[in-house]
Design a protein around this motif. Sequence first.
Motif, PDB file in Angstrom:
ATOM      1  N   TYR A 180       6.442  11.588 -12.094  1.00 57.87           N
ATOM      2  CA  TYR A 180       5.023  11.267 -11.896  1.00 57.87           C
ATOM      3  C   TYR A 180       4.300  12.164 -10.891  1.00 57.87           C
ATOM      4  O   TYR A 180       3.081  12.244 -10.922  1.00 57.87           O
ATOM      5  CB  TYR A 180       4.869   9.806 -11.447  1.00 57.87           C
ATOM      6  N   GLY A 181       5.026  12.760  -9.969  1.00 61.12           N
ATOM      7  CA  GLY A 181       4.394  13.550  -8.911  1.00 61.12           C
ATOM      8  C   GLY A 181       4.107  12.692  -7.686  1.00 61.12           C
ATOM      9  O   GLY A 181       4.048  11.456  -7.768  1.00 61.12           O
ATOM     10  N   ASN A 182       3.928  13.342  -6.557  1.00 58.07           N
ATOM     11  CA  ASN A 182       3.778  12.628  -5.293  1.00 58.07           C
ATOM     12  C   ASN A 182       2.509  11.795  -5.195  1.00 58.07           C
ATOM     13  O   ASN A 182       2.530  10.684  -4.678  1.00 58.07           O
ATOM     14  CB  ASN A 182       3.842  13.616  -4.130  1.00 58.07           C
ATOM     15  N   ALA A 183       1.395  12.318  -5.671  1.00 59.37           N
ATOM     16  CA  ALA A 183       0.127  11.588  -5.545  1.00 59.37           C
ATOM     17  C   ALA A 183       0.167  10.278  -6.334  1.00 59.37           C
ATOM     18  O   ALA A 183      -0.230   9.231  -5.828  1.00 59.37           O
ATOM     19  CB  ALA A 183      -1.031  12.461  -6.018  1.00 59.37           C
ATOM     20  N   VAL A 184       0.667  10.342  -7.546  1.00 56.74           N
ATOM     21  CA  VAL A 184       0.752   9.127  -8.379  1.00 56.74           C
ATOM     22  C   VAL A 184       1.765   8.152  -7.787  1.00 56.74           C
ATOM     23  O   VAL A 184       1.527   6.944  -7.740  1.00 56.74           O
ATOM     24  CB  VAL A 184       1.118   9.487  -9.839  1.00 56.74           C
ATOM     25  N   PHE A 213       2.043   1.899 -13.041  1.00 60.07           N
ATOM     26  CA  PHE A 213       2.041   3.365 -13.101  1.00 60.07           C
ATOM     27  C   PHE A 213       0.827   3.913 -13.846  1.00 60.07           C
ATOM     28  O   PHE A 213       0.194   4.855 -13.364  1.00 60.07           O
ATOM     29  CB  PHE A 213       3.340   3.911 -13.703  1.00 60.07           C
ATOM     30  N   PRO A 214       0.451   3.356 -15.010  1.00 61.94           N
ATOM     31  CA  PRO A 214      -0.753   3.886 -15.680  1.00 61.94           C
ATOM     32  C   PRO A 214      -2.012   3.778 -14.821  1.00 61.94           C
ATOM     33  O   PRO A 214      -2.844   4.682 -14.813  1.00 61.94           O
ATOM     34  CB  PRO A 214      -0.865   3.034 -16.951  1.00 61.94           C
ATOM     35  N   GLN A 215      -2.145   2.689 -14.085  1.00 63.31           N
ATOM     36  CA  GLN A 215      -3.303   2.522 -13.204  1.00 63.31           C
ATOM     37  C   GLN A 215      -3.279   3.589 -12.110  1.00 63.31           C
ATOM     38  O   GLN A 215      -4.316   4.191 -11.802  1.00 63.31           O
ATOM     39  CB  GLN A 215      -3.290   1.129 -12.585  1.00 63.31           C
ATOM     40  N   ALA A 216      -2.117   3.842 -11.534  1.00 63.76           N
ATOM     41  CA  ALA A 216      -1.998   4.866 -10.494  1.00 63.76           C
ATOM     42  C   ALA A 216      -2.331   6.241 -11.055  1.00 63.76           C
ATOM     43  O   ALA A 216      -3.047   7.026 -10.429  1.00 63.76           O
ATOM     44  CB  ALA A 216      -0.589   4.852  -9.907  1.00 63.76           C
ATOM     45  N   GLN A 217      -1.840   6.533 -12.264  1.00 60.95           N
ATOM     46  CA  GLN A 217      -2.131   7.821 -12.899  1.00 60.95           C
ATOM     47  C   GLN A 217      -3.628   7.973 -13.147  1.00 60.95           C
ATOM     48  O   GLN A 217      -4.207   9.034 -12.895  1.00 60.95           O
ATOM     49  CB  GLN A 217      -1.368   7.949 -14.214  1.00 60.95           C
ATOM     50  N   ALA A 218      -4.264   6.920 -13.643  1.00 63.49           N
ATOM     51  CA  ALA A 218      -5.697   6.974 -13.937  1.00 63.49           C
ATOM     52  C   ALA A 218      -6.515   7.162 -12.656  1.00 63.49           C
ATOM     53  O   ALA A 218      -7.470   7.951 -12.634  1.00 63.49           O
ATOM     54  CB  ALA A 218      -6.136   5.701 -14.661  1.00 63.49           C
ATOM     55  N   GLU A 219      -6.147   6.466 -11.585  1.00 60.11           N
ATOM     56  CA  GLU A 219      -6.884   6.594 -10.328  1.00 60.11           C
ATOM     57  C   GLU A 219      -6.753   7.997  -9.744  1.00 60.11           C
ATOM     58  O   GLU A 219      -7.732   8.570  -9.265  1.00 60.11           O
ATOM     59  CB  GLU A 219      -6.397   5.554  -9.320  1.00 60.11           C
ATOM     60  N   VAL A 220      -5.545   8.569  -9.793  1.00 62.32           N
ATOM     61  CA  VAL A 220      -5.326   9.919  -9.262  1.00 62.32           C
ATOM     62  C   VAL A 220      -6.079  10.944 -10.112  1.00 62.32           C
ATOM     63  O   VAL A 220      -6.696  11.867  -9.587  1.00 62.32           O
ATOM     64  CB  VAL A 220      -3.820  10.240  -9.169  1.00 62.32           C
ATOM     65  N   ARG A 272       0.274   6.403  -4.770  1.00 58.83           N
ATOM     66  CA  ARG A 272      -0.740   5.450  -5.228  1.00 58.83           C
ATOM     67  C   ARG A 272      -0.082   4.230  -5.869  1.00 58.83           C
ATOM     68  O   ARG A 272      -0.502   3.099  -5.656  1.00 58.83           O
ATOM     69  CB  ARG A 272      -1.677   6.139  -6.220  1.00 58.83           C
ATOM     70  N   PHE A 273       0.976   4.443  -6.652  1.00 57.93           N
ATOM     71  CA  PHE A 273       1.716   3.351  -7.279  1.00 57.93           C
ATOM     72  C   PHE A 273       2.271   2.398  -6.215  1.00 57.93           C
ATOM     73  O   PHE A 273       2.140   1.179  -6.335  1.00 57.93           O
ATOM     74  CB  PHE A 273       2.851   3.909  -8.145  1.00 57.93           C
ATOM     75  N   ILE A 274       2.877   2.945  -5.176  1.00 59.36           N
ATOM     76  CA  ILE A 274       3.443   2.118  -4.109  1.00 59.36           C
ATOM     77  C   ILE A 274       2.337   1.304  -3.436  1.00 59.36           C
ATOM     78  O   ILE A 274       2.498   0.100  -3.196  1.00 59.36           O
ATOM     79  CB  ILE A 274       4.207   2.991  -3.096  1.00 59.36           C
TER      80      ILE A 274
END
Length: 134
Positions: free
Chosen positions: A67-71, A107-114, A74-76
């Motif tokens: 996922y990468g660090n930013a996602v 995870f999808p929410q974190a990806q969308a926000e990033v 954000r997920f955490i």
Amino acid sequence: MTKQRKPSQYDWKARSLEDWNANTFLAYIGDNTLERYGVEYSPGGSGSKQQRWARERGMLKQAQERYGNAVLKRFIDICWREYRTTKPEQFPYPTWMFMYSYMDRYFPQAQAEVAAESRRKANEINYEELEDWL
């Protein structure tokens, strides 16, 4: 000329997010667990303490690569915000293993926000640059 040293891998406040590794994420989780829930972080699951830490490190590294660090960060943060427990004496905080195994729906929410944040930064107008150009 002195060589500038990178901050410790456990110093998440001093390192840029791009430089975080599994140990940096564990330090972030540990510090925030103490701040948010008032208890020291300990990994969940079965086995010896060393096995549990190794398992969480491996799971973090796998999520970081996927996922990468930013996602991942954000997920955490989303997991902490959404965590509810019916047994606070037994489960006062979510462990990384719990987040990754049972809260993965975020995870999808974190990806969308990033992604939205990246688009917003890309569309920002740098007025100083524009003024120089005009």
